[in-house]
Design a protein around this motif. Structure first.
Motif, PDB file in Angstrom:
ATOM      1  N   GLN B  89       0.828  -1.218   0.000  1.00 56.38           N
ATOM      2  CA  GLN B  89       0.000   0.000   0.000  1.00 56.38           C
ATOM      3  C   GLN B  89       0.853   1.255   0.000  1.00 56.38           C
ATOM      4  O   GLN B  89       0.340   2.353   0.091  1.00 56.38           O
ATOM      5  CB  GLN B  89      -0.918   0.039   1.231  1.00 56.38           C
ATOM      6  CG  GLN B  89      -1.812  -1.152   1.403  1.00 56.38           C
ATOM      7  CD  GLN B  89      -1.159  -2.225   2.275  1.00 56.38           C
ATOM      8  OE1 GLN B  89       0.019  -2.527   2.102  1.00 56.38           O
ATOM      9  NE2 GLN B  89      -1.889  -2.805   3.196  1.00 56.38           N
ATOM     10  N   ILE B  90       2.173   1.062  -0.050  1.00 55.33           N
ATOM     11  CA  ILE B  90       3.160   2.130  -0.101  1.00 55.33           C
ATOM     12  C   ILE B  90       3.196   2.903   1.211  1.00 55.33           C
ATOM     13  O   ILE B  90       4.229   3.005   1.847  1.00 55.33           O
ATOM     14  CB  ILE B  90       2.935   3.085  -1.290  1.00 55.33           C
ATOM     15  CG1 ILE B  90       2.943   2.271  -2.597  1.00 55.33           C
ATOM     16  CG2 ILE B  90       4.036   4.138  -1.348  1.00 55.33           C
ATOM     17  CD1 ILE B  90       2.593   3.047  -3.842  1.00 55.33           C
ATOM     18  N   GLY B  91       1.990   3.446   1.614  1.00 54.54           N
ATOM     19  CA  GLY B  91       1.910   4.036   2.937  1.00 54.54           C
ATOM     20  C   GLY B  91       2.733   5.286   3.121  1.00 54.54           C
ATOM     21  O   GLY B  91       3.247   5.549   4.205  1.00 54.54           O
ATOM     22  N   LEU B  92       2.868   6.086   2.069  1.00 55.74           N
ATOM     23  CA  LEU B  92       3.518   7.389   2.256  1.00 55.74           C
ATOM     24  C   LEU B  92       2.605   8.254   3.115  1.00 55.74           C
ATOM     25  O   LEU B  92       1.388   8.111   3.085  1.00 55.74           O
ATOM     26  CB  LEU B  92       3.764   8.066   0.909  1.00 55.74           C
ATOM     27  CG  LEU B  92       4.748   7.378  -0.024  1.00 55.74           C
ATOM     28  CD1 LEU B  92       4.958   8.222  -1.271  1.00 55.74           C
ATOM     29  CD2 LEU B  92       6.076   7.129   0.662  1.00 55.74           C
ATOM     30  N   PHE B  93       3.198   9.160   3.886  1.00 54.35           N
ATOM     31  CA  PHE B  93       2.389  10.050   4.719  1.00 54.35           C
ATOM     32  C   PHE B  93       1.884  11.197   3.853  1.00 54.35           C
ATOM     33  O   PHE B  93       2.665  12.044   3.417  1.00 54.35           O
ATOM     34  CB  PHE B  93       3.218  10.577   5.894  1.00 54.35           C
ATOM     35  CG  PHE B  93       3.814   9.472   6.720  1.00 54.35           C
ATOM     36  CD1 PHE B  93       3.037   8.372   7.089  1.00 54.35           C
ATOM     37  CD2 PHE B  93       5.125   9.504   7.117  1.00 54.35           C
ATOM     38  CE1 PHE B  93       3.575   7.330   7.837  1.00 54.35           C
ATOM     39  CE2 PHE B  93       5.675   8.473   7.865  1.00 54.35           C
ATOM     40  CZ  PHE B  93       4.896   7.391   8.222  1.00 54.35           C
ATOM     41  N   PRO B  94       0.561  11.257   3.604  1.00 54.05           N
ATOM     42  CA  PRO B  94       0.045  12.223   2.624  1.00 54.05           C
ATOM     43  C   PRO B  94       0.203  13.668   3.083  1.00 54.05           C
ATOM     44  O   PRO B  94       0.128  14.572   2.262  1.00 54.05           O
ATOM     45  CB  PRO B  94      -1.424  11.845   2.473  1.00 54.05           C
ATOM     46  CG  PRO B  94      -1.748  10.992   3.645  1.00 54.05           C
ATOM     47  CD  PRO B  94      -0.487  10.374   4.114  1.00 54.05           C
ATOM     48  N   HIS B  95       0.401  13.894   4.389  1.00 52.65           N
ATOM     49  CA  HIS B  95       0.493  15.278   4.857  1.00 52.65           C
ATOM     50  C   HIS B  95       1.914  15.800   4.833  1.00 52.65           C
ATOM     51  O   HIS B  95       2.150  16.949   5.188  1.00 52.65           O
ATOM     52  CB  HIS B  95      -0.103  15.416   6.253  1.00 52.65           C
ATOM     53  CG  HIS B  95       0.554  14.537   7.276  1.00 52.65           C
ATOM     54  ND1 HIS B  95       0.687  13.183   7.114  1.00 52.65           N
ATOM     55  CD2 HIS B  95       1.113  14.832   8.463  1.00 52.65           C
ATOM     56  CE1 HIS B  95       1.284  12.678   8.177  1.00 52.65           C
ATOM     57  NE2 HIS B  95       1.565  13.656   9.004  1.00 52.65           N
ATOM     58  N   ASN B 101       8.943  12.704   3.979  1.00 53.98           N
ATOM     59  CA  ASN B 101       8.667  11.282   4.069  1.00 53.98           C
ATOM     60  C   ASN B 101       9.959  10.484   4.148  1.00 53.98           C
ATOM     61  O   ASN B 101      10.106   9.612   5.004  1.00 53.98           O
ATOM     62  CB  ASN B 101       7.853  10.832   2.850  1.00 53.98           C
ATOM     63  CG  ASN B 101       6.369  10.784   3.111  1.00 53.98           C
ATOM     64  OD1 ASN B 101       5.895   9.887   3.794  1.00 53.98           O
ATOM     65  ND2 ASN B 101       5.638  11.756   2.595  1.00 53.98           N
ATOM     66  N   ARG B 138       3.969  16.647  -2.905  1.00 53.37           N
ATOM     67  CA  ARG B 138       3.211  15.798  -1.987  1.00 53.37           C
ATOM     68  C   ARG B 138       3.015  14.439  -2.641  1.00 53.37           C
ATOM     69  O   ARG B 138       2.944  14.347  -3.880  1.00 53.37           O
ATOM     70  CB  ARG B 138       1.835  16.420  -1.743  1.00 53.37           C
ATOM     71  CG  ARG B 138       1.895  17.810  -1.177  1.00 53.37           C
ATOM     72  CD  ARG B 138       1.803  17.770   0.304  1.00 53.37           C
ATOM     73  NE  ARG B 138       1.827  19.122   0.823  1.00 53.37           N
ATOM     74  CZ  ARG B 138       1.950  19.398   2.104  1.00 53.37           C
ATOM     75  NH1 ARG B 138       2.057  18.415   2.962  1.00 53.37           N
ATOM     76  NH2 ARG B 138       1.972  20.629   2.519  1.00 53.37           N
ATOM     77  N   SER B 140       0.421  12.837  -3.140  1.00 52.94           N
ATOM     78  CA  SER B 140      -0.749  12.785  -4.010  1.00 52.94           C
ATOM     79  C   SER B 140      -0.447  13.292  -5.418  1.00 52.94           C
ATOM     80  O   SER B 140      -1.224  13.069  -6.337  1.00 52.94           O
ATOM     81  CB  SER B 140      -1.885  13.599  -3.395  1.00 52.94           C
ATOM     82  OG  SER B 140      -1.476  14.922  -3.175  1.00 52.94           O
ATOM     83  N   ARG B 154      12.575   5.879   1.189  1.00 45.96           N
ATOM     84  CA  ARG B 154      12.280   6.092   2.605  1.00 45.96           C
ATOM     85  C   ARG B 154      12.809   4.925   3.437  1.00 45.96           C
ATOM     86  O   ARG B 154      13.339   5.114   4.532  1.00 45.96           O
ATOM     87  CB  ARG B 154      10.768   6.260   2.793  1.00 45.96           C
ATOM     88  CG  ARG B 154      10.359   6.552   4.207  1.00 45.96           C
ATOM     89  CD  ARG B 154       8.905   6.908   4.315  1.00 45.96           C
ATOM     90  NE  ARG B 154       8.045   5.738   4.090  1.00 45.96           N
ATOM     91  CZ  ARG B 154       6.748   5.719   4.331  1.00 45.96           C
ATOM     92  NH1 ARG B 154       6.156   6.816   4.793  1.00 45.96           N
ATOM     93  NH2 ARG B 154       6.031   4.654   4.109  1.00 45.96           N
TER      94      ARG B 154
END
Lengths: 248, 313, 401
Positions: B89-95, B101, B138, B140, B154
């Motif tokens: 799910q990759i799971g990068l922090f969108p904020h 990251n 970002r 996104s 990361r």
């Protein structure tokens, strides 16, 4: 057999919790019972009202239900009309007005109607209509928009006319969301009708307003308790109807 | 090196009280500097095994040694900060921005900001993302492939000796997956990390894995090189799982140029050296030839690939 | 021909207008006509009600013929422009709304001219209908403007500075509500402050109580079932009933614990109002909190854990920032709702803008009602807009754009 199987797999929510509130409401409406129970709050005196409690409850309920019927007669066709293709601007307008209705305080609208319509039932009814329409229209629009597009496409591909699609596909599929709106609208309007007492509409708000002006806490509690029970009862019963619909 | 000793994860069914073994008596040594693919059908315990290594799941019995140290004796957070982690799910922090990251673990470890920033730029370059262009974006704003590149960067940020990857390329479209697999193979060639990669994709396991551990119902079915599994399956399960076309799958992961020998290729059908060996075989079958000439980037014949050479994968 | 750019086409009458009109769906024109209809009707309706004092019966005054003509022209022009000259719609709509506001001030000014000091000029059905229609037209013009792009969407907001300017130069001074405000000036700000105080304190309390509860409930299904169930039940109870029901227990509490009475707790007044408002605000704060915290993608949380964040770091650095925009929308819903509950709270003696509404209702003074109801409605709308803006800003900052 199949019925049994589906029942065991998806346990039906018990209907009894929803009936607690109506039962309590009926008990409280036994003549004289509630009045005596709150006498300690009214300096030992049994508070009395000109109109019997059951009559106030009935007229309160009647006002709310009457408004709800009119709301459905206006709101559902409106929601259907603005969700037809090519009416995007009208739908935006309807949503904006509904959003505004959610924002502007109830009392403000009720009070603003008084100079135009005078005291009594009429401004209250107007408030009930306006505030009842908000959840019905916005949920109606949301429900109709949420209908799966491929499903509609399939229906069209099978040769259904617009009217057939509306009746057989769109309305049945959006019904749960619409019913949730009706529930919100009705329950909310029990509260609006309570405030209507301040404008002279007879109902369960009457003992509250009278009690507050006479500093008779017992009277206030009678009205408040019954209004709360009525709202909780309607919420439970309509929730039951919605759950029933969701099961199908 | 990571070593699993008699590892077990047992769940007790709360209703029946019967035990269920997600992983049972698993002993395995993941060699240093190599990629080990944890392969198996869904529900075979491969993800559970992976998540026990960085203690996202606690084993019910057995031991895990990471670089000779007992994982159980470390604080979970400290252990995880020493192990890179990449998920499907990759799971990068969108904020957070791409740079923030990538800098997560160095920041958690309290490393100096300036050094981290340098490291972030270096890593983005390593995974093929132009730092100046991507640093401030970002998640996104990135494509799926780009996002997972950031995910890999990361995981590498604190320069961990060990990398755990849970179906890292599973969510990408075939084109992006191929490109990223290639890029990843290149990166690993230089970095020589100890990598454990969970996958259910046989092709991916054969292509990327130096070693493959095939699991079945919580137990080890076979552990060895891709060649071992393809040519010397120890059980009917291994043979069936890899399929009768296992050899072809393996060939698909190798470039024709890598198998070619020096020789005179004149008159033979030609294939590009960058073509995979399976396609080269297909050309032989189509042209009814025993061998093909392999051409380099300049179009000149650089060698010959014969039917027998395919045996040497 | 349809693809012809609009810029610089002012002089050429038919073709550019038609080509751009073709880009607008007929229903957008319907919206404009829906706005024009009330404005057209308003031209013929009574505009001002003039009364010798604030309670006496009065006489209705209409617009002068010249103004009627201007009104009809403005209403028709806006609707017709939707068909023939869309670029003019935002400006015309702004003009129509400003015109309504201008007439509100100028007609009431003309009405009280030469009258006795106590004479009151209230606005009548014509003004309300015109403003309603103009507002719908402005909304439609906003939609038109958005499709045209450029500076057009902003032109649909030109009425706002115009109206603010009119207010600042005292153009509305003769309007009965403003006259009422002048009489009640100090009281008005006192009650407005009380209103805001009630909302802010209740919102603060609800957040203080609701935030930890939401965090707890987001991690435990049984807790969330109980907590949301109770909060939902409270929400079902009508506000007036809840206020009434709190009188008895709070006065009993104040009698039993003198220390509480000393700090102002009693059956009526601010204490029960704040209690009821806090209880009401709990549901949106809780519900949105639980939804927001649970809505954070599991992959993101798993990655955070796998990278070695402690539970605390994961919550503060990842889960909370990502949940914040959605959570804030719950706080906005609570705030808007509280504006309404606070108006009713006057009935149990808590003060606020409800004071004017209820004293207006008691004395049958419409101006007094408006003095309470209009600011309450405006307050709700402004709070909604401000908090929505904050949500968007936060959402963008936190990568949700």
């Amino acid at each position: 057999m199949t019925l049994l199987a589906s029942d065991t797999r998806r346990p039906r929510r018990s209907i009894w919790p929803a009936l607690i509130w109506p039962a309590l409401l009926l008990i409280c409406l036994i003549p004289g019972l509630l009045n005596r129970a709150v006498s300690s709050l009214s300096a030992g005196q049994v508070p009395t009202l000109d109109t019997p409690l059951w009559k106030l409850t009935l007229s309160h309920l009647g006002l709310v239900l009457l408004a709800e019927v009119v709301v459905l007669l206006i709101g559902v066709p409106l929601a259907v009309a603005v969700t037809r293709p090519g009416r995007e601007s009208l739908m935006r307008l309807a949503e904006a007005v509904a959003g505004l209705g959610q924002t502007v305080p109830t009392l403000a609208i009720l009070a603003l109607a008084v100079p135009a319509l005078g005291f009594g039932v009429r401004p209250t009814l107007l408030g009930l209509l306006l505030y009842g329409l908000v959840p019905v229209v916005s949920n109606g629009i949301a429900g109709l928009l949420a209908v799966d597009k491929p499903t509609l496409d399939a229906a069209r591909g099978m040769g259904m006319t617009d009217g057939q699609r509306l009746r057989r596909i769109e309305l049945p599929l959006s019904l749960p969301v619409l019913l949730a709106g009706v529930r919100t609208s009705t329950v909310y309007n029990v509260g609006t009708a309570t405030i209507g007492a301040a404008l002279g509409a007879s109902g369960l708000g009457t003992p509250i307003i009278e009690g507050l002006s006479q500093q008779n806490t017992g009277l206030v509690v009678i009205g408040a308790l019954l209004a709360a029970l009525l709202a909780l009862s309607l919420d439970g019963l309509l929730g039951l109807a919605a759950a029933e619909e969701g099961q199908r | 090196m990571i070593e699993l000793r008699n590892l077990e994860k047992r769940y007790d069914n709360p209703l029946t009280g019967l035990p269920f073994y997600a992983v049972k008596d698993l002993s395995l040594a993941f060699p240093s500097g190599e990629i080990t693919a944890l392969l198996g059908p869904s529900g075979c315990g491969k993800t559970t095994t992976l998540r026990m290594i960085n203690r996202l799941i606690e084993p019910t019995a057995g031991q895990i040694l990471v670089e000779g140290e007992n994982a159980q004796s470390l604080k979970p957070e400290a252990l995880r900060r020493r192990i890179g982690y990449v998920i499907q799910q990759i799971g990068l922090f969108p904020h957070l921005t791409v740079a923030q990251n990538v800098a997560t673990v160095p920041d958690l470890l309290g490393q100096p900001k300036a050094r981290t920033r340098e490291r972030v730029r270096e890593l983005l370059g390593l995974v093929g993302l132009e730092p100046g262009q991507f640093e401030t974006k970002r998640p996104s704003e990135l494509s799926g492939g780009q996002q997972q590149r950031v995910g890999v960067a990361r995981a590498l940020a604190a320069d961990p000796p060990v990398l755990l990857m849970d179906e890292p390329f599973g969510a990408l479209d075939p084109l992006a997956r191929d490109k990223l697999q290639e890029a990843f193979r290149e990166i690993q060639h230089n970095l020589k990390k100890t990598i454990v990669m969970v996958t259910h994709d046989i092709d991916e396991a054969l292509k990327l894995g130096d070693k493959v551990a095939l699991l079945n119902a919580g137990e080890l079915a076979q552990f060895g090189t891709p060649d071992d599994l393809v040519r010397r399956p120890v059980s009917e399960f291994v043979r069936q799982f890899l399929g009768e076309d296992a050899l072809l799958r393996q060939l698909a992961g190798v470039r024709a140029g890598a198998l070619a020998r020096a020789g005179d290729g004149s008159g033979l059908p030609q294939v590009s050296a960058s073509l995979n060996a399976r396609s080269a075989l297909s050309v032989m079958l189509r042209e009814r030839a025993e061998a093909v000439a392999v051409t380099g980037e300049d179009g000149q014949i650089s060698g010959v690939l014969s039917f027998h050479d395919l045996e040497r994968t | 021909m349809n693809s012809r750019p609009l810029a610089g086409a002012v002089g050429e009458h038919l073709s550019p207008a038609l080509s751009s009109a073709a880009r607008f769906s007929p229903d957008l024109q319907l919206v404009l006509w829906l706005g024009a209809a009330p404005m057209l009707a308003a031209c013929w309706l009574p505009w001002v009600l003039l009364r010798p004092n604030r309670l006496a019966a009065g006489e209705f005054l209409r617009l002068p013929p010249l103004d009627i003509g201007l009104g009809l022209l403005a209403a028709l022009a806006t609707a017709l422009a939707g068909r023939f000259l869309p670029r003019a719609v935002p400006l015309l709509a702004s003009f129509a709304l400003s015109l309504g506001a201008w007439w509100l001030g100028s007609r009431s000014g003309a009405a009280v001219q030469g009258q006795a000091e106590f004479a009151r000029a209230s606005v009548s059905s014509g003004v309300w209908l015109w403003l309603l229609g103009a507002a719908m037209t402005v909304y439609g013009a906003g939609l038109v403007g958005r499709r045209l792009g450029g500076a057009q969407p902003y032109l649909a907001w030109l009425w706002l500075p115009a109206v603010v300017l009119m207010a600042l130069i005292g153009h509305f001074a003769s309007w009965s509500v403003v006259a009422e405000y002048r009489v009640q000036h100090d009281r008005f700000f006192q009650e407005l402050g009380r209103h805001l105080y009630l909302i802010l304190v209740a919102l603060g309390l609800a957040t203080l109580i609701g935030a930890p509860l939401a965090v707890w409930a987001s991690r435990n299904a049984r807790v969330s079932g109980v907590v949301l169930g109770v909060a939902g039940g409270v929400q079902t109870v009508p506000s007036l009933a809840l206020l009434g029901l709190l009188i008895a227990p709070l006065s009993a509490l104040a009698n039993a614990v003198p220390a509480l009475r000393a700090v102002g707790v009693s059956g009526i007044g601010v204490a029960p109002a704040l209690t009821a408002m806090t209880l009401y605000a709990l549901l949106p704060v809780l519900r949105n909190g639980v939804v927001a915290l649970r809505g954070v993608l599991p992959g993101v949380l798993d990655a955070a854990r796998g990278m070695g964040m402690t539970d605390n770091q994961r919550f503060w650095r990842v889960q909370l920032p990502l949940a914040l925009p959605v959570w804030l929308s719950g706080i906005r819903q609570a705030a808007v709702m509280l504006v309404g509950v606070a108006s009713v709270a006057q009935l149990i003696g808590a003060g606020g803008l409800g004071y004017f509404i209820f004293s207006g209702l008691q004395s049958g003074a419409a101006d007094l009602i408006l003095l309470g109801a209009l600011p309450a409605a405006l307050l709700a709308i402004v709070l909604d807009i401000l908090l929505r803006g904050l949500e968007t800003l936060l959402g963008r900052r936190l990568g949700r754009a």
